[in-house]
Design a protein around this motif. Structure first.
Motif, mmCIF file in Angstrom:
data_model
loop_
_atom_site.group_PDB
_atom_site.id
_atom_site.type_symbol
_atom_site.label_atom_id
_atom_site.label_comp_id
_atom_site.label_asym_id
_atom_site.label_seq_id
_atom_site.Cartn_x
_atom_site.Cartn_y
_atom_site.Cartn_z
ATOM 1 N N UNK A 1 0.770 -0.941 0.189
ATOM 2 C CA UNK A 1 -0.148 -0.115 0.286
ATOM 3 C C UNK A 1 0.888 1.186 -0.142
ATOM 4 N N UNK A 2 0.547 2.274 -0.835
ATOM 5 C CA UNK A 2 1.320 3.420 -1.209
ATOM 6 C C UNK A 2 0.849 4.543 -0.178
ATOM 7 N N UNK A 3 1.683 5.464 0.223
ATOM 8 C CA UNK A 3 1.140 6.524 1.124
ATOM 9 C C UNK A 3 0.003 7.229 0.273
ATOM 10 N N UNK A 4 -1.065 7.750 0.841
ATOM 11 C CA UNK A 4 -2.131 8.695 0.242
ATOM 12 C C UNK A 4 -1.823 9.864 0.744
ATOM 13 N N UNK A 5 -2.023 10.862 -0.311
ATOM 14 C CA UNK A 5 -1.904 12.351 -0.064
ATOM 15 C C UNK A 5 -3.317 12.852 0.510
ATOM 16 N N UNK A 6 -3.561 14.145 0.970
ATOM 17 C CA UNK A 6 -4.600 14.849 1.286
ATOM 18 C C UNK A 6 -5.665 14.517 -0.030
ATOM 19 N N UNK A 7 -5.045 14.937 -1.136
ATOM 20 C CA UNK A 7 -6.009 14.923 -2.166
ATOM 21 C C UNK A 7 -6.612 13.619 -2.570
ATOM 22 N N UNK A 8 -5.961 12.542 -2.091
ATOM 23 C CA UNK A 8 -6.371 11.021 -2.490
ATOM 24 C C UNK A 8 -8.050 10.978 -1.804
ATOM 25 N N UNK A 9 -8.310 11.752 -0.861
ATOM 26 C CA UNK A 9 -9.625 11.386 -0.327
ATOM 27 C C UNK A 9 -10.684 11.989 -1.195
ATOM 28 N N UNK A 10 -10.339 12.892 -2.023
ATOM 29 C CA UNK A 10 -11.433 13.814 -2.652
ATOM 30 C C UNK A 10 -11.134 13.482 -4.021
ATOM 31 N N UNK A 11 -10.467 12.483 -4.642
ATOM 32 C CA UNK A 11 -10.292 12.008 -5.932
ATOM 33 C C UNK A 11 -11.118 10.773 -6.384
ATOM 34 N N UNK A 12 -11.896 10.842 -7.658
ATOM 35 C CA UNK A 12 -12.586 10.079 -8.096
ATOM 36 C C UNK A 12 -11.521 9.297 -9.456
ATOM 37 N N UNK A 13 -10.886 8.154 -9.116
ATOM 38 C CA UNK A 13 -9.983 7.863 -9.919
ATOM 39 C C UNK A 13 -10.500 7.291 -11.336
ATOM 40 N N UNK A 14 -11.546 6.679 -11.570
ATOM 41 C CA UNK A 14 -12.176 5.959 -12.454
ATOM 42 C C UNK A 14 -11.078 5.054 -13.078
ATOM 43 N N UNK A 15 -10.362 4.355 -12.342
ATOM 44 C CA UNK A 15 -9.397 3.606 -12.640
ATOM 45 C C UNK A 15 -8.855 2.590 -11.441
ATOM 46 N N UNK A 16 -8.015 1.674 -11.896
ATOM 47 C CA UNK A 16 -7.734 0.559 -10.688
ATOM 48 C C UNK A 16 -6.922 1.126 -9.843
ATOM 49 N N UNK A 17 -7.342 2.231 -9.132
ATOM 50 C CA UNK A 17 -6.552 3.048 -7.899
ATOM 51 C C UNK A 17 -7.678 2.933 -6.958
ATOM 52 N N UNK A 18 -7.474 3.114 -5.542
ATOM 53 C CA UNK A 18 -8.191 3.079 -4.630
ATOM 54 C C UNK A 18 -7.767 3.553 -3.299
ATOM 55 N N UNK A 19 -8.265 4.734 -2.577
ATOM 56 C CA UNK A 19 -7.893 5.210 -1.412
ATOM 57 C C UNK A 19 -8.260 4.332 -0.354
ATOM 58 N N UNK A 20 -7.605 4.086 0.819
ATOM 59 C CA UNK A 20 -8.007 3.264 1.779
ATOM 60 C C UNK A 20 -7.614 3.873 3.188
ATOM 61 N N UNK A 21 -8.509 3.938 4.025
ATOM 62 C CA UNK A 21 -8.384 4.375 5.363
ATOM 63 C C UNK A 21 -8.864 3.361 6.460
ATOM 64 N N UNK A 22 -8.154 3.386 7.513
ATOM 65 C CA UNK A 22 -8.650 2.711 8.690
ATOM 66 C C UNK A 22 -9.363 3.644 9.714
ATOM 67 N N UNK A 23 -10.524 3.444 10.069
ATOM 68 C CA UNK A 23 -11.338 4.096 10.814
ATOM 69 C C UNK A 23 -11.801 3.540 12.147
ATOM 70 N N UNK A 24 -12.042 4.314 13.210
ATOM 71 C CA UNK A 24 -12.452 3.713 14.688
ATOM 72 C C UNK A 24 -13.926 3.615 14.651
ATOM 73 N N UNK A 25 -14.431 2.722 13.977
ATOM 74 C CA UNK A 25 -16.004 2.670 14.464
ATOM 75 C C UNK A 25 -16.893 3.437 13.299
ATOM 76 N N UNK A 26 -18.145 3.190 13.502
ATOM 77 C CA UNK A 26 -19.206 3.916 12.563
ATOM 78 C C UNK A 26 -19.090 5.389 12.743
ATOM 79 N N UNK A 27 -19.072 6.058 13.938
ATOM 80 C CA UNK A 27 -19.057 7.672 14.065
ATOM 81 C C UNK A 27 -17.838 8.133 12.980
ATOM 82 N N UNK A 28 -16.693 7.456 13.222
ATOM 83 C CA UNK A 28 -15.504 7.788 12.479
ATOM 84 C C UNK A 28 -15.921 7.738 10.778
#
Lengths: 426, 426
Positions: free
Chosen positions: A310-337
């Motif tokens: 897994x490569x490091x994501x930049x801040x921009x990745x969370x707002x990017x529509x890749x339309x490609x075989x690329x995916x941003x991934x985050x670990x979150x602590x539960x439903x509220x997060x």
């Protein structure tokens, strides 16, 4: 035979659009008086005309393809532009399918009798004149016209210059078929110029064009949304999240994540961000399945601990529509997060949760404020056909009128019919 | 106690609106998690706070009235501005009534199960943040806030400068009552400046404010419609026609014509043009009843032959909303001529026919494309309360989202909820 009015050399694009829109509105009023069966028959006649004109349409398409190659269009653009006998047969078959769809016009939404005896009904009526602005796919000429006509609307089509010959040939066939069944020619008009100022004139035609539907890439949609004075039905982005909750079935999580991202990466319903609950034990398997499927993953620090690929994501990745075989991934602590991440980054198209906990699922369905919210399903189902609408004119992420996949009902509005027996207001 | 954020001296109107709108959106998300009963209780608490603050509100209103007199406001304006114990009690009672209305939020519009087992439901949700721009009536502060809150929306209120003290006092009471019931303070915000640039900033706030409702005179509505980048729910004009068909009951025609024009001349549902069928024998009696009731009639040449008291109409009269005891009158040759006149001149608010011929009535209901179409009833019934909606945020003549009287349902949109069991798209 064509409903394309000739463009006088002295006419400005704004005057042209004004003239076409007024003609379209007048034709719509006549169209609205045709009954449902007549409008369906007209679509079948248009389908037959498309089949009869196969040679002419494919020849016109050949011109567009040759020009496109000479202009250096990409292979993907050329593929979107290309017609062949099978694709043309598919376009004609789609017209027949739209003809078979139930007609929303005249449907009574609700009715009530007031204490004074007045009977009030809300009845579905066509919106009026719909403007379609689209890029290289010539099938839109037929598909969009069919949905508009089935719902009693007139349509003003403005296709891209790459497909100009194909669009004219398809439009000529449609116009001939429709006219043979009594539809006024101006009910389906093709803007007869590639002057880009005509697009601006359509976007400015508030009160003449009732709604604009852009069909094409993000830059087209962004331009239409930024400049339009006419209401626009569209989505700009599909930044779609899938949240794998702690209580997700591990095998289901793998299957849905793979399908949501990789079945087709270029459609607006594909997943662009995966949220993995920190307490979900199956996270490494989901990540591995995506990486093994050929997907590039870009993650936050906690995600990278799951898999070194897994490569490091930049801040921009969370707002990017890749339309490609690329995916941003985050670990979150539960439903509220997860809800907070989605509220901050979703484009309000389609967001999904995978969980076996019904209470968590219901909170997700209630609190995520996107056009489509899913539980335990792939976001790639975000599609009018998959939703049982029979077709779609587009997917809307705006908040008014219609949201999500929009088909015939979204192309109607309603009026109040009030039936009295002489009531006057005290 | 107030939710009015202080205006820093360095803050531009655009920055102010941006800040208030973001705060309103965040509050709306918390508001949406309150259940229906809690939102209703909050409105009852707000009504109680209004009653408790009677002295403070009337004192503030006295300041506005004194300023208004000093600034030379018309008697009609001062009357719209004026509060007294009875009017304030009415405003509080209206809050209780809105609390009693059925909650549209969470209503399931329809639901379907797909062959693959996916269960799709469309569920009503609040629109989000509603902007209200209004003139001198301070009751709008409470009425509009109540309708928005009942339907789960946050609201940003921008009242006129004439009522600034009244609005602040009413808002302070509302805010205290709502807060006591757990509604976030920023769910109801009053723009804390009379700088007119703040209105422009609201109109430009696409993506932050979801819908604007102007409440006031024609110049306000026209400005909002011309400048807004945010969707607007409004009507500009009520150029309403009543067509007396040849087969109308003569006594009913007289009663409806008098009521539609003269019951109250200043409301948007009042008749502004009377169309008399050339074959209707009772025309002279209808004309005489209106003239005898104190109405000025302006007619075409054929109308003037009916009564010498009818003045000649100019071309402008057919497109004029008088909001006064003045009426334009034309003689038409049958239903088609009436439909053509209405299509040319109606503002698509409310048009009516008087006839005993059901087939003619149904054609009129089908072919007149206005928000409200009536048979054998006074157009003055065009009102949310009369339609059984319990209240109204406004009457809309646009074609998208909601038409005619708009109350709670029109302040909602929907989302698609999709419940699966692990479906992936083939």
């Amino acid at each position: 035979m064509s409903a394309v009015a000739p463009l006088s050399s002295a006419e400005t694009p704004a005057a042209l659009i004004d003239r076409l829109a007024r003609a379209g509105r007048a034709a719509q009023r006549r169209l609205a008086r045709l009954d449902s069966r007549a409008r369906a028959e007209a679509l079948r006649a248009a389908a037959a005309a498309l089949r009869a004109d196969e040679a002419a349409i494919l020849a016109a398409n050949g011109l567009d393809l040759a020009q496109g190659e000479a202009r250096g269009l990409s292979a993907a653009m050329l593929d979107r532009l290309k017609l062949d006998p099978a694709r043309l047969a598919g376009i004609a078959a789609a017209l027949d399918q739209v003809a078979d769809l139930p007609d929303p016009v005249g449907q009574v939404i609700d009715t009530a009798t007031r204490p004074n005896g007045l009977v009030l009904s809300r009845v579905r009526v066509p919106i009026g004149l719909i403007g379609i602005i689209y890029e290289s796919r010539p099938n839109v000429t037929a598909d969009a016209a069919a949905l508009c006509l089935r719902s009693g609307n007139a349509v003003l089509l403005r296709g891209g210059s790459e497909a100009v010959h194909s669009n004219r040939a398809i439009h000529a066939a449609l116009a001939r078929g429709l006219a043979s069944a009594g539809v006024p020619a101006e009910a389906v008009q093709l803007v007869p110029t590639q002057d880009r100022a005509a697009v601006g004139a359509m976007l400015a035609a508030a009160g003449l064009i009732d709604m604009i539907v852009p069909r094409g890439g993000k830059s087209l949609v962004a331009r239409v949304q930024a400049d339009a004075r006419v209401p626009v039905l569209a989505h700009l982005d599909g930044i779609n999240h899938t949240y794998i909750h702690a209580a997700a079935d591990p095998a289901m999580a793998v299957a849905i994540a793979r399908n949501a991202k990789l079945r087709r990466t270029g459609i607006c319903g594909s997943m662009e961000t995966l949220l993995l609950d920190a307490a979900f034990p199956g996270a490494p398997a989901v990540v591995a399945a995506l990486l093994d499927g050929g997907c590039e993953l870009r993650g936050d620090a906690r995600t990278q601990a799951l898999d070194p690929r897994i490569r490091p994501a930049t801040a921009e990745d969370w707002d990017t529509e890749y339309l490609d075989a690329i995916l941003s991934v985050a670990v979150v602590d539960g439903l509220d997060a997860a809800l907070a991440h989605i509220a901050a980054h979703s484009s309000a198209h389609t967001d999904a949760i995978v969980t076996a906990d019904d209470a968590v699922a219901e909170r997700f369905l209630a609190e995520v404020d996107s056009a489509i919210v899913m539980v335990n399903a792939s976001s790639q189902f975000a599609d009018g056909g998959e939703f049982g609408l029979g077709a779609e004119i587009g997917i809307a992420t705006g908040r008014l009128h219609a949201r999500g996949p929009v088909a015939l009902e979204g192309l109607t509005t309603y009026k109040w019919q009030v039936r009295g027996t002489g009531q006057i207001r005290p």
